[in-house]
Every structure is written in structure tokens, then in C-alpha cells.
Design a protein around this motif. Structure first.
Motif, PDB file in Angstrom:
ATOM      1  N   UNK A 151     -49.557 -21.830   1.322  1.00 20.04           N
ATOM      2  CA  UNK A 151     -49.990 -22.291   2.669  1.00 20.04           C
ATOM      3  C   UNK A 151     -48.264 -22.618   3.418  1.00 20.04           C
ATOM      4  N   UNK A 152     -48.575 -22.552   4.476  1.00 24.53           N
ATOM      5  CA  UNK A 152     -47.169 -22.916   5.208  1.00 24.53           C
ATOM      6  C   UNK A 152     -46.735 -24.354   4.827  1.00 24.53           C
ATOM      7  N   UNK A 153     -47.571 -25.155   4.607  1.00 23.33           N
ATOM      8  CA  UNK A 153     -47.140 -26.588   4.305  1.00 23.33           C
ATOM      9  C   UNK A 153     -46.372 -26.867   2.975  1.00 23.33           C
ATOM     10  N   UNK A 154     -46.579 -25.789   2.054  1.00 21.38           N
ATOM     11  CA  UNK A 154     -46.123 -25.760   0.752  1.00 21.38           C
ATOM     12  C   UNK A 154     -44.313 -25.930   0.622  1.00 21.38           C
ATOM     13  N   UNK A 155     -43.893 -26.876   0.105  1.00 22.13           N
ATOM     14  CA  UNK A 155     -42.656 -27.437   0.340  1.00 22.13           C
ATOM     15  C   UNK A 155     -41.658 -26.170  -0.195  1.00 22.13           C
ATOM     16  N   UNK A 156     -42.095 -25.184  -0.887  1.00 20.07           N
ATOM     17  CA  UNK A 156     -41.150 -24.018  -1.192  1.00 20.07           C
ATOM     18  C   UNK A 156     -41.501 -22.885  -0.409  1.00 20.07           C
ATOM     19  N   UNK A 157     -42.207 -22.913   0.399  1.00 23.30           N
ATOM     20  CA  UNK A 157     -42.759 -21.590   1.372  1.00 23.30           C
ATOM     21  C   UNK A 157     -41.755 -21.109   2.000  1.00 23.30           C
ATOM     22  N   UNK A 158     -40.893 -21.972   2.920  1.00 25.94           N
ATOM     23  CA  UNK A 158     -39.773 -21.543   3.487  1.00 25.94           C
ATOM     24  C   UNK A 158     -38.723 -20.840   2.979  1.00 25.94           C
ATOM     25  N   UNK A 159     -38.261 -21.451   1.762  1.00 25.81           N
ATOM     26  CA  UNK A 159     -37.079 -20.794   1.135  1.00 25.81           C
ATOM     27  C   UNK A 159     -37.656 -19.500   0.382  1.00 25.81           C
ATOM     28  N   UNK A 160     -38.817 -19.665  -0.141  1.00 25.00           N
ATOM     29  CA  UNK A 160     -39.300 -18.320  -0.793  1.00 25.00           C
ATOM     30  C   UNK A 160     -39.406 -17.265   0.016  1.00 25.00           C
ATOM     31  N   UNK A 161     -39.932 -17.497   1.283  1.00 24.73           N
ATOM     32  CA  UNK A 161     -40.227 -16.409   2.155  1.00 24.73           C
ATOM     33  C   UNK A 161     -38.728 -15.804   2.493  1.00 24.73           C
TER      34      UNK A 161
END
Length: 251
Positions: A151-161
Motif C-alpha cells: 500500500x502507498x502508506x507503507x513506510x518502505x513503499x517509496x524507497x522500494x519503488x
């Protein structure tokens, strides 16, 4: 900065966390009697030690415990022993192509028991090598391999993407967890140097031991003088192979 790396990064292997996550899943699904295979490498040996140590704590019996050569091209003999032992599941611990051989040999012998792999299975090339036999394999890994479904709210999402996009566009191949580990090590070091405003070893070491909430590909690092690993069991997800792709394992 170089001298600080071997001094600070005597990181406890993630093997114990991976084993615990696997055993938790086995316990949840009623598996208590397994066949265990490992390769004769440092990685295989480390995993073997943790599996043997933790199995009793989770009520897991190792009905078969076999070590195979890292250069093996066929594991039919080992897998035949597993079949004869009537195990409920199989756990393989290696990072060699043999990971794929176990799956293929099981399929050839008509075995349908669940196949668990170590966190070393986190490279799609192993799935491709096993072909249809890879379907349903279960293994623990960081969230990099399933970044797209977080989910976009996951704290790792931005970095992983971003890491996934940058890596795949530059190298023209799918990400694996292994490149992410190198990225995390350098991220920790760079962040500590910036925090310490110095490259002097002891200052950098002290800064590393004070890093909290640092988002990396493997998880969110909370380091201290007593914990140079900085990750917990929650840094792993249980994944599976579904239609030739990595996917989150359903609860």
C-alpha cells in the motif's frame, strides 16, 4: 571510512530470523515433521545450525537432515529419502542452482508436499530455472520483491519503488534482494558519516549505533551498540511463487 566497516558490521546473520519466520508458518499450518536439505557452503552451514537449534523450540522434527554438494546437478537420491520418510514439508537451505533442482526432482517423483526455501531464494532466476516446479514454493524475504503490491502508506513503499525502478532501468534485469543488501550497507554508512560530520572510524561507529528509523530495502533499521543488525522478524514477509512470479503468501 574503510576501517569502520569490518568493525561495525559484524552483523548477526539473518538466518535465525528467516528460520523463525518459516517455523512460525509451519506451526500455523500444522507442520511438525519435515525433511531438511542444505548445501555444503558457508550459507548452508549457517542455516543448518540455526534450523537444528530452533526446530525443538517450534516442535519441529527433522525426520531427514541431509547435506549435498554445492555443485550437484541432480538431487534425486536426497529427495527420494525425503519421500520415503513421509515428511509433511521440505525445507531447503542454499543459494546455488540446487534450489531449483530440489523443486524439479520433487515434481519428477510426484511429491506434492510444501517446499520451503531460505531467504536465499529471492532471485527470480531461480524461479525460471525451476519452471513449473517452482509454483507454490514458500520463502521469507524483504519487501523489495513485492514492492508493487505494498500500500502507498507503507513506510518502505517509496524507497522500494524508486530502488526497483532505478535498478531495473539501469541493469535491464529484475531486482533481487541481494543488491538491496549492498544498498542498505552503503545507506547506513553514508547516513552515519553525514550525522557524524566526520569519516573518523570511532565517530562513524558511534553514529551508526545511534541510527533509528532508517528506511532501507530490507526493512527499517534501528541500530544500537548492542544490535548491529537493526532489523527484527517483522522485516520479513512470507512470499510464494504464483504463476511464475513472486507474490505475498496469503494468510
Amino acid at each position: 571510512v574503510t576501517p569502520v566497516l569490518p568493525h561495525v558490521f559484524k552483523v548477526a546473520p539473518r538466518d535465525s530470523f528467516a528460520v523463525e519466520v518459516i517455523f512460525q508458518r509451519m506451526k500455523k499450518t500444522g507442520v511438525s515433521r519435515i525433511g531438511f536439505l542444505s548445501s555444503n557452503t558457508g550459507f548452508g552451514k549457517g542455516g543448518k545450525e540455526q534450523v537444528e537449534k530452533l526446530a525443538p523450540q517450534y516442535g519441529i522434527t527433522l525426520a531427514v537432515n541431509e547435506v549435498y554438494d554445492k555443485n550437484a546437478t541432480d538431487l534425486t537420491a536426497e529427495v527420494t529419502k525425503l519421500k520415503a520418510a513421509n515428511v509433511q514439508a521440505i525445507l531447503n537451505w542454499s543459494i546455488e542452482p540446487a534450489q531449483s533442482l530440489v523443486a524439479k526432482n520433487m515434481r519428477q517423483l510426484g511429491m506434492k508436499e510444501p517446499l520451503f526455501q531460505s531467504h536465499g531464494f529471492g532471485n527470480i532466476l531461480y524461479v525460471k530455472a525451476a519452471g513449473e516446479a517452482a509454483e507454490g514454493i514458500i520463502f521469507p524475504a524483504g519487501r523489495l520483491l513485492v514492492a508493487d503490491v505494498l500500500p502507498d502508506s507503507h513506510p518502505q513503499k517509496s524507497l522500494l519503488a524508486k530502488y526497483k525502478k532505478d535498478y531495473e532501468s539501469r541493469f535491464n534485469e529484475e531486482v533481487s534482494t541481494f543488491g538491496g543488501h549492498a544498498y542498505d550497507a552503503l545507506l547506513v554508512l553514508r547516513t552515519a558519516v553525514e550525522k557524524a560530520q566526520s569519516v573518523e572510524s570511532e565517530k562513524v561507529r558511534s553514529a551508526i549505533e545511534g541510527l533509528q528509523g532508517l528506511v532501507g530495502t530490507a526493512g527499517i533499521f534501528n541500530l544500537s551498540a548492542a544490535d548491529h543488525n537493526g532489523l527484527g522478524l517483522d522485516s520479513f514477509e512470507m512470499l510464494t511463487v504464483r504463476e511464475g512470479r513472486f507474490a505475498l503468501l496469503r494468510p
